[in-house]
Design a protein around this motif. Sequence first.
Motif, PDB file in Angstrom:
ATOM      1  N   VAL A  85       3.501  59.069-106.229  1.00 33.56           N
ATOM      2  CA  VAL A  85       2.613  60.065-106.834  1.00 33.56           C
ATOM      3  C   VAL A  85       1.933  60.905-105.759  1.00 33.56           C
ATOM      4  CG1 VAL A  85       0.494  60.358-108.172  1.00 33.56           C
ATOM      5  CG2 VAL A  85       2.240  58.738-108.941  1.00 33.56           C
ATOM      6  N   ALA A  86       1.467  60.246-104.697  1.00 38.06           N
ATOM      7  CA  ALA A  86       0.771  60.967-103.631  1.00 38.06           C
ATOM      8  C   ALA A  86       1.693  61.951-102.919  1.00 38.06           C
ATOM      9  CB  ALA A  86       0.183  59.975-102.630  1.00 38.06           C
ATOM     10  N   LEU A  87       2.907  61.521-102.615  1.00 38.07           N
ATOM     11  CA  LEU A  87       3.832  62.388-101.882  1.00 38.07           C
ATOM     12  C   LEU A  87       4.358  63.517-102.757  1.00 38.07           C
ATOM     13  CD1 LEU A  87       5.838  59.709 -99.873  1.00 38.07           C
ATOM     14  CD2 LEU A  87       4.090  61.269 -99.006  1.00 38.07           C
ATOM     15  N   ALA A  88       4.682  63.194-104.011  1.00 30.25           N
ATOM     16  CA  ALA A  88       5.169  64.231-104.915  1.00 30.25           C
ATOM     17  C   ALA A  88       4.076  65.257-105.184  1.00 30.25           C
ATOM     18  CB  ALA A  88       5.653  63.599-106.220  1.00 30.25           C
ATOM     19  N   GLY A  89       2.847  64.784-105.337  1.00 34.49           N
ATOM     20  CA  GLY A  89       1.734  65.692-105.590  1.00 34.49           C
ATOM     21  C   GLY A  89       1.467  66.630-104.428  1.00 34.49           C
ATOM     22  N   ALA A  90       1.792  66.170-103.223  1.00 36.69           N
ATOM     23  CA  ALA A  90       1.594  66.999-102.030  1.00 36.69           C
ATOM     24  C   ALA A  90       2.816  67.849-101.712  1.00 36.69           C
ATOM     25  CB  ALA A  90       1.262  66.108-100.833  1.00 36.69           C
ATOM     26  N   GLY A  91       3.838  67.773-102.568  1.00 33.56           N
ATOM     27  CA  GLY A  91       5.042  68.565-102.351  1.00 33.56           C
ATOM     28  C   GLY A  91       5.898  68.089-101.203  1.00 33.56           C
ATOM     29  N   GLY A 145      -0.879  52.741 -97.767  1.00 30.04           N
ATOM     30  CA  GLY A 145      -1.879  53.663 -97.228  1.00 30.04           C
ATOM     31  C   GLY A 145      -1.530  54.187 -95.849  1.00 30.04           C
ATOM     32  N   PRO A 146      -1.274  53.309 -94.884  1.00 28.97           N
ATOM     33  CA  PRO A 146      -0.898  53.783 -93.548  1.00 28.97           C
ATOM     34  C   PRO A 146       0.391  54.603 -93.532  1.00 28.97           C
ATOM     35  CG  PRO A 146      -1.667  51.521 -93.433  1.00 28.97           C
ATOM     36  CD  PRO A 146      -1.555  51.857 -94.892  1.00 28.97           C
ATOM     37  N   ILE A 147       1.370  54.242 -94.373  1.00 24.66           N
ATOM     38  CA  ILE A 147       2.612  55.016 -94.422  1.00 24.66           C
ATOM     39  C   ILE A 147       2.333  56.438 -94.901  1.00 24.66           C
ATOM     40  CG2 ILE A 147       4.803  55.290 -95.662  1.00 24.66           C
ATOM     41  CD1 ILE A 147       5.163  52.283 -95.516  1.00 24.66           C
ATOM     42  N   LEU A 148       1.529  56.569 -95.949  1.00 18.03           N
ATOM     43  CA  LEU A 148       1.189  57.900 -96.452  1.00 18.03           C
ATOM     44  C   LEU A 148       0.473  58.720 -95.379  1.00 18.03           C
ATOM     45  CD1 LEU A 148      -0.044  57.070-100.073  1.00 18.03           C
ATOM     46  CD2 LEU A 148       2.154  58.047 -99.387  1.00 18.03           C
ATOM     47  N   ALA A 149      -0.431  58.069 -94.658  1.00 12.92           N
ATOM     48  CA  ALA A 149      -1.153  58.774 -93.595  1.00 12.92           C
ATOM     49  C   ALA A 149      -0.194  59.244 -92.505  1.00 12.92           C
ATOM     50  CB  ALA A 149      -2.226  57.862 -93.006  1.00 12.92           C
ATOM     51  N   ASP A 150       0.777  58.400 -92.157  1.00 13.07           N
ATOM     52  CA  ASP A 150       1.755  58.770 -91.127  1.00 13.07           C
ATOM     53  C   ASP A 150       2.591  59.970 -91.569  1.00 13.07           C
ATOM     54  OD1 ASP A 150       0.958  56.800 -89.382  1.00 13.07           O
ATOM     55  OD2 ASP A 150       2.544  55.388 -89.938  1.00 13.07           O
ATOM     56  N   ILE A 151       3.040  59.949 -92.824  1.00 15.13           N
ATOM     57  CA  ILE A 151       3.866  61.055 -93.320  1.00 15.13           C
ATOM     58  C   ILE A 151       3.077  62.357 -93.332  1.00 15.13           C
ATOM     59  CG2 ILE A 151       5.064  61.961 -95.352  1.00 15.13           C
ATOM     60  CD1 ILE A 151       5.844  59.066 -96.016  1.00 15.13           C
ATOM     61  N   LYS A 152       1.850  62.290 -93.815  1.00 21.19           N
ATOM     62  CA  LYS A 152       1.029  63.503 -93.882  1.00 21.19           C
ATOM     63  C   LYS A 152       0.656  64.012 -92.491  1.00 21.19           C
ATOM     64  CE  LYS A 152      -0.748  62.451 -98.474  1.00 21.19           C
ATOM     65  NZ  LYS A 152      -1.918  62.077 -99.315  1.00 21.19           N
ATOM     66  N   ALA A 153       0.681  63.093 -91.510  1.00 18.58           N
ATOM     67  CA  ALA A 153       0.386  63.492 -90.128  1.00 18.58           C
ATOM     68  C   ALA A 153       1.625  64.022 -89.413  1.00 18.58           C
ATOM     69  CB  ALA A 153      -0.193  62.313 -89.360  1.00 18.58           C
ATOM     70  N   GLY A 154       2.772  63.989 -90.112  1.00 20.15           N
ATOM     71  CA  GLY A 154       3.984  64.556 -89.537  1.00 20.15           C
ATOM     72  C   GLY A 154       4.935  63.574 -88.899  1.00 20.15           C
ATOM     73  N   LYS A 155       4.774  62.269 -89.148  1.00 25.18           N
ATOM     74  CA  LYS A 155       5.694  61.293 -88.572  1.00 25.18           C
ATOM     75  C   LYS A 155       7.107  61.561 -89.081  1.00 25.18           C
ATOM     76  CE  LYS A 155       6.571  56.336 -88.018  1.00 25.18           C
ATOM     77  NZ  LYS A 155       6.039  54.967 -88.217  1.00 25.18           N
ATOM     78  N   PRO A 156       8.089  61.657 -88.185  1.00 25.32           N
ATOM     79  CA  PRO A 156       9.458  61.958 -88.615  1.00 25.32           C
ATOM     80  C   PRO A 156      10.033  60.843 -89.492  1.00 25.32           C
ATOM     81  CG  PRO A 156       9.192  62.305 -86.249  1.00 25.32           C
ATOM     82  CD  PRO A 156       7.977  61.562 -86.719  1.00 25.32           C
ATOM     83  N   ALA A 157      10.606  61.222 -90.610  1.00 23.42           N
ATOM     84  CA  ALA A 157      11.265  60.273 -91.507  1.00 23.42           C
ATOM     85  C   ALA A 157      12.134  61.064 -92.468  1.00 23.42           C
ATOM     86  CB  ALA A 157      10.248  59.432 -92.263  1.00 23.42           C
ATOM     87  N   ASP A 158      13.154  60.398 -92.990  1.00 22.90           N
ATOM     88  CA  ASP A 158      14.074  61.054 -93.913  1.00 22.90           C
ATOM     89  C   ASP A 158      13.884  60.605 -95.358  1.00 22.90           C
ATOM     90  OD1 ASP A 158      16.070  62.541 -92.009  1.00 22.90           O
ATOM     91  OD2 ASP A 158      15.809  60.547 -91.137  1.00 22.90           O
ATOM     92  N   ALA A 159      13.482  59.350 -95.549  1.00 19.90           N
ATOM     93  CA  ALA A 159      13.367  58.826 -96.907  1.00 19.90           C
ATOM     94  C   ALA A 159      12.280  57.767 -96.966  1.00 19.90           C
ATOM     95  CB  ALA A 159      14.703  58.236 -97.366  1.00 19.90           C
ATOM     96  N   ILE A 160      11.869  57.457 -98.195  1.00 22.48           N
ATOM     97  CA  ILE A 160      10.842  56.432 -98.409  1.00 22.48           C
ATOM     98  C   ILE A 160      11.272  55.495 -99.525  1.00 22.48           C
ATOM     99  CG2 ILE A 160       8.902  57.805 -97.585  1.00 22.48           C
ATOM    100  CD1 ILE A 160       9.330  57.307-101.325  1.00 22.48           C
ATOM    101  N   VAL A 161      10.732  54.277 -99.483  1.00 24.93           N
ATOM    102  CA  VAL A 161      10.801  53.352-100.614  1.00 24.93           C
ATOM    103  C   VAL A 161       9.394  52.785-100.750  1.00 24.93           C
ATOM    104  CG1 VAL A 161      11.878  51.329-101.647  1.00 24.93           C
ATOM    105  CG2 VAL A 161      13.204  52.779-100.092  1.00 24.93           C
ATOM    106  N   LEU A 162       8.663  53.269-101.760  1.00 30.60           N
ATOM    107  CA  LEU A 162       7.245  52.954-101.888  1.00 30.60           C
ATOM    108  C   LEU A 162       6.877  52.658-103.337  1.00 30.60           C
ATOM    109  CD1 LEU A 162       5.647  55.731 -99.620  1.00 30.60           C
ATOM    110  CD2 LEU A 162       5.874  53.293 -99.081  1.00 30.60           C
ATOM    111  N   PRO A 163       5.745  52.001-103.551  1.00 29.69           N
ATOM    112  CA  PRO A 163       5.277  51.781-104.915  1.00 29.69           C
ATOM    113  C   PRO A 163       4.814  53.081-105.554  1.00 29.69           C
ATOM    114  CG  PRO A 163       3.668  50.964-103.345  1.00 29.69           C
ATOM    115  CD  PRO A 163       4.887  51.332-102.564  1.00 29.69           C
ATOM    116  N   GLU A 164       4.494  52.996-106.836  1.00 30.89           N
ATOM    117  CA  GLU A 164       4.153  54.180-107.626  1.00 30.89           C
ATOM    118  C   GLU A 164       3.064  55.025-106.975  1.00 30.89           C
ATOM    119  OE1 GLU A 164       4.588  56.515-111.239  1.00 30.89           O
ATOM    120  OE2 GLU A 164       5.814  55.053-110.171  1.00 30.89           O
ATOM    121  N   GLN A 165       2.065  54.381-106.425  1.00 38.37           N
ATOM    122  CA  GLN A 165       0.964  55.099-105.783  1.00 38.37           C
ATOM    123  C   GLN A 165       1.476  56.022-104.683  1.00 38.37           C
ATOM    124  OE1 GLN A 165      -2.260  52.608-104.237  1.00 38.37           O
ATOM    125  NE2 GLN A 165      -2.379  53.894-102.429  1.00 38.37           N
ATOM    126  N   GLY A 166       2.426  55.544-103.902  1.00 37.67           N
ATOM    127  CA  GLY A 166       2.979  56.347-102.824  1.00 37.67           C
ATOM    128  C   GLY A 166       3.791  57.516-103.337  1.00 37.67           C
TER     129      GLY A 166
END
Length: 254
Positions: A82-88, A59-80
Amino acid sequence: MLRNVVVTLVLLAVNIGHATAGEIRVLAAVAVKDPLDRLAQTFTRATGHKITVSYGLTGPILADIKAGKPADAIVLPEQGKVALAGAGLLDKPVPVAASLAGVGVRADSPTPDVTTLEAFKAALHAAPSISYTDPKSGGAFGQYLGRALAEIGMADEVARKAVLVAGSHLVVVKVANGEAALGITFKSAIVTTPGLKFAGTLPRPLQDREPFTAGVLNNAQEPDIARAFVASLTTPEAAAIWTDLGFAPGLMPH
């Protein structure tokens, strides 16, 4: 085996196209810390590229990414994923491993029977204290477990003796130091903690595994290095590391 790992990663690095060593930032679920630390170190030794991994709950990782936290890649469970792919926000995610979920107890304690749903419920009833990830903390598995306990009619009883924590890495600490008699978390966290033993996976129809996906974020500053790193997590050599630390390589079918 190590030689094969190095050869594989060097070949990946050749395709990156960077004349000098670079650095990428990865955001990852704390549940994959043990294998990902090893895989990142191996990649760095083979390519010279630095991997900086920040671990946390989904949850906090998704919030950070959507808030613009700089990052290049993720390793997350299915929920993460789906959320990121759905948001493009995620480019071509790939499955890397699945962690079995189950029950852990101290090595010097009797091993509870969790082979069936009724046996699992009896083990929960008998345990004086139970540790698991607080569903309100944002962890994907903690949220699932909260719903599952309600569905099997054990939510209220377990809540009265719950030792809630913010992540699987803390569940095993509570069991190891005696604050909780039983812990429900990922097998990978249990088998890598000295003094604990794995009693068994969660019985059907409860979910007994959590798939993890890696992917490159669409706003990555070093997308080529990030793609090479993600690819390195799915090699046969990487599969040996995932397996050694209690994961099943790739996505396990239900």
